[in-house]
Design a protein around this motif. Structure first.
Motif, short mmCIF file in Angstrom:
data_model
loop_
_atom_site.label_atom_id
_atom_site.label_comp_id
_atom_site.label_asym_id
_atom_site.label_seq_id
_atom_site.Cartn_x
_atom_site.Cartn_y
_atom_site.Cartn_z
N SER A 246 0.85 -1.19 -0.16
CA SER A 246 -0.19 -0.23 -0.12
C SER A 246 1.04 1.35 -0.17
O SER A 246 2.14 1.23 0.46
N ARG A 247 0.46 2.29 -0.28
CA ARG A 247 0.93 3.60 -0.36
C ARG A 247 0.10 4.85 -0.18
O ARG A 247 -1.10 4.65 -0.86
N VAL A 248 0.66 5.82 0.47
CA VAL A 248 -0.37 7.23 0.64
C VAL A 248 0.71 8.24 0.19
O VAL A 248 1.62 8.30 0.76
N MET A 249 0.14 8.85 -0.96
CA MET A 249 1.10 9.99 -1.52
C MET A 249 0.35 11.40 -1.55
O MET A 249 -0.79 11.52 -1.76
N THR A 250 0.97 12.40 -0.86
CA THR A 250 0.24 13.78 -0.58
C THR A 250 1.26 14.80 -1.24
O THR A 250 2.33 14.82 -1.25
N PHE A 400 7.97 11.08 -7.90
CA PHE A 400 7.18 12.36 -7.34
C PHE A 400 6.63 13.57 -8.15
O PHE A 400 5.85 14.38 -7.62
N THR A 401 6.71 13.35 -9.46
CA THR A 401 6.07 14.22 -10.38
C THR A 401 5.23 13.38 -11.50
O THR A 401 5.81 12.57 -12.17
N VAL A 402 3.89 13.57 -11.42
CA VAL A 402 3.04 12.74 -12.42
C VAL A 402 2.28 13.76 -13.11
O VAL A 402 1.45 14.34 -12.53
N ARG A 403 2.42 13.51 -14.49
CA ARG A 403 1.46 14.57 -15.24
C ARG A 403 0.55 13.81 -15.96
O ARG A 403 0.84 13.09 -16.80
N TYR A 404 -0.73 14.06 -16.04
CA TYR A 404 -1.69 13.33 -16.77
C TYR A 404 -2.55 14.38 -17.57
O TYR A 404 -2.84 15.58 -17.14
N ALA A 405 -2.73 13.79 -18.90
CA ALA A 405 -3.18 14.95 -20.02
C ALA A 405 -4.26 14.10 -20.74
O ALA A 405 -3.85 13.07 -21.43
N LYS A 414 2.60 17.10 -7.80
CA LYS A 414 3.98 17.09 -7.23
C LYS A 414 3.91 16.58 -5.66
O LYS A 414 2.97 17.41 -5.01
N PHE A 415 4.27 15.46 -5.56
CA PHE A 415 4.17 14.86 -4.23
C PHE A 415 5.32 15.35 -3.24
O PHE A 415 6.33 15.38 -3.85
N THR A 416 5.12 15.72 -2.06
CA THR A 416 5.97 16.00 -1.00
C THR A 416 6.37 15.01 -0.15
O THR A 416 7.28 15.03 0.60
N ASP A 417 5.29 14.01 -0.11
CA ASP A 417 5.54 12.78 0.69
C ASP A 417 5.05 11.76 0.36
O ASP A 417 3.93 11.42 -0.18
N ILE A 418 5.63 10.53 0.49
CA ILE A 418 5.24 9.07 0.03
C ILE A 418 5.45 8.06 1.07
O ILE A 418 6.53 7.94 1.32
N LYS A 419 4.35 7.61 1.68
CA LYS A 419 4.54 6.50 2.83
C LYS A 419 3.94 5.34 2.09
O LYS A 419 2.93 5.12 1.54
N VAL A 420 4.79 4.12 2.50
CA VAL A 420 4.55 2.84 1.95
C VAL A 420 3.82 1.80 3.30
O VAL A 420 4.38 2.28 4.19
#
Length: 447
Positions: A246-250, A400-405, A414-420
């Motif tokens: 699992s992961r939580v990205m903020t 840490f950067t994902v661009r969807y178009a 742009k994520f500053t924190d990812i916890k797994v």
């Protein structure tokens, strides 16, 4: 013959249904505003009732007299293709809002659009045996009025400049020195800069005295397994990936209208996903768990078909270890470039109508881009997902950067924190109660 008939029939009725392309969620789930005419379905069925499995347009919509053999579930997707091609909304051709009526012919643009679509259908039927070779996007490119003048040149990207340099070198070796007109790049290089000659595309056949073709780029020598194994090793290895469940990205997301707001992504294997964006005037959220997919503003609604696929393809926590299962007929297609990075492109299908191209960095092995093409009754709809700023998280590199178009949305996360391996209650992935319609509520952009 059946598919050709769909295209021909579409020319007569597509504009009548254009409202479905821009506001499919409103039509599908909410009653029309007070005083507004009923939607295309009419007679108590209309767009307010979801399509049944196997149902056709003719069976579902009482007021539609053509294109009746098209599967009902494909109709909204076809309408989105039209809107994407012209860069317009429903009100470009329709009388909308209180007192409006989707079946009214008050606007000249509606008749013009019908004429143009008949022309496109006639060309495809007469000259291309019913195949969709010419489409709205062929000329419009997202503009309601196609340009009649040739475009001026723009600066090349780093990748295009590198390709031009290779072409110049080939021409010098073949004794073809000299500028390509008024000091510009050689013609072939100019074509590449404008996207007219993608890598690997064959050059046009020349007549007597024509210059020789530039050498075609080499075909990939790497196998699919070699590319995927390098990717898995590049992000941390199979053993490290298997430990993450699992992961939580903020962080923050920049939307197409340049709103910059908080974003949270929660994922839990084997297939649970939730994206929450604190946009204004209402927050938006999407989720998937098991066979259920939902999304929208202020609570959400159930999703099916293309919209459900859009949500599910964003859930990529388990993707690195399951690519061979995700994609049918995965092949090493070609070499390419993204900006100044050399890539190898794998191509595969996730369904009969959806093809993805996976761009891997040839040096690092990391996945840089996914381009998605979904077939419609008119022309394909494209999506693109870019991954960058990979950082180590518990032994695994994550973007840490994902661009969807897509045709109508841009989201740069742009994520500053990812916890797994964070405990996440399964209730987080269930559809929240739907709130009643109100100011700012209704159709939400898809993720």
């Amino acid at each position: 013959m059946e598919y050709r008939n769909r295209i021909v029939f579409a020319a007569s009725m597509a504009i009548v249904l254009l409202t479905l392309c821009a506001l499919p969620t409103l039509v599908a789930q909410q009653p029309p505003p007070q005083g507004a005419a009923p939607g295309p379905g009419g007679g108590g069925r209309g767009g307010q009732v979801p399509c049944k499995p196997g149902e056709t347009v003719g069976q579902h919509y009482r007021s539609i007299k053509v294109m009746t053999d098209l599967p009902c579930a494909e109709l909204q997707l076809a309408m989105q293709s039209i809107a994407a091609s012209l860069g317009v909304g429903c009100d470009h051709c329709h009388v909308t809002g209180p007192g409006g009526g989707f079946d009214r012919d008050d606007k000249e643009t509606k008749d013009t659009a019908r004429t143009m679509m008949k022309m496109v259908a006639d060309i495809n039927t007469r000259d291309f045996e019913g195949r969709t070779v010419v489409a709205c996007a062929t000329c419009h490119h997202g503009s309601a009025k196609p340009q009649r003048t040739t475009p001026v040149a723009v600066e090349m990207t780093a990748g295009q400049a590198a390709m031009a340099a290779r072409l110049r070198q080939q021409q010098q070796q073949q004794g073809r020195g000299g500028p390509g007109g008024f000091g510009g790049p050689p013609p072939a290089a100019g074509e590449a800069a404008r996207g007219a000659m993608p890598p690997g595309a064959p050059a046009a056949a020349g007549g007597p005295g024509a210059p020789p073709r530039p050498a075609e780029p080499p075909k990939p020598t790497e196998t699919v397994d070699e590319v995927l194994n390098k990717y898995v090793q590049a992000i941390g290895g199979r053993e490290a990936l298997q430990k993450i469940q699992s992961r939580v990205m903020t962080g923050t997301v920049t939307l197409r209208d340049l709103q910059q707001v908080p974003v949270t992504v929660e994922e839990k294997l084997p297939g649970s996903y939730r994206l929450e964006i604190q946009s204004q005037p209402q927050p938006q959220s999407w989720g998937a768990s098991g066979t259920a997919v939902w999304g929208g503003r202020g609570g959400g609604r159930g999703m099916q078909g293309f919209q459900a696929q859009q949500v599910r393809r964003r859930a990529d926590l388990g993707a690195p270890l399951s690519m061979a299962q995700r994609y049918q007929n995965l092949t090493a297609n070609r070499y390419d470039t993204i900006e100044d990075r050399n890539t190898i492109v794998l191509v595969g299908r996730t369904s009969e109508d959806t093809t993805e191209q996976l761009h891997f960095d040839r040096e690092s092995g990391l996945l840089l881009r996914r381009t998605v093409s979904t077939r419609t009754a008119f022309s394909p709809i494209a999506e693109q997902i870019d991954y960058s700023d990979y950082r180590d998280v518990s032994g695994v590199k994550m973007p840490f950067t994902v661009r969807y178009a897509s045709w109508n949305e841009v989201q740069v996360e742009k994520f500053t924190d990812i916890k797994v391996n964070v405990p996440i209650d399964d209730a987080r992935f269930a559809m929240p109660p739907q709130q009643p319609p109100g100011p700012g509520r209704g159709a939400a952009p898809r993720p």
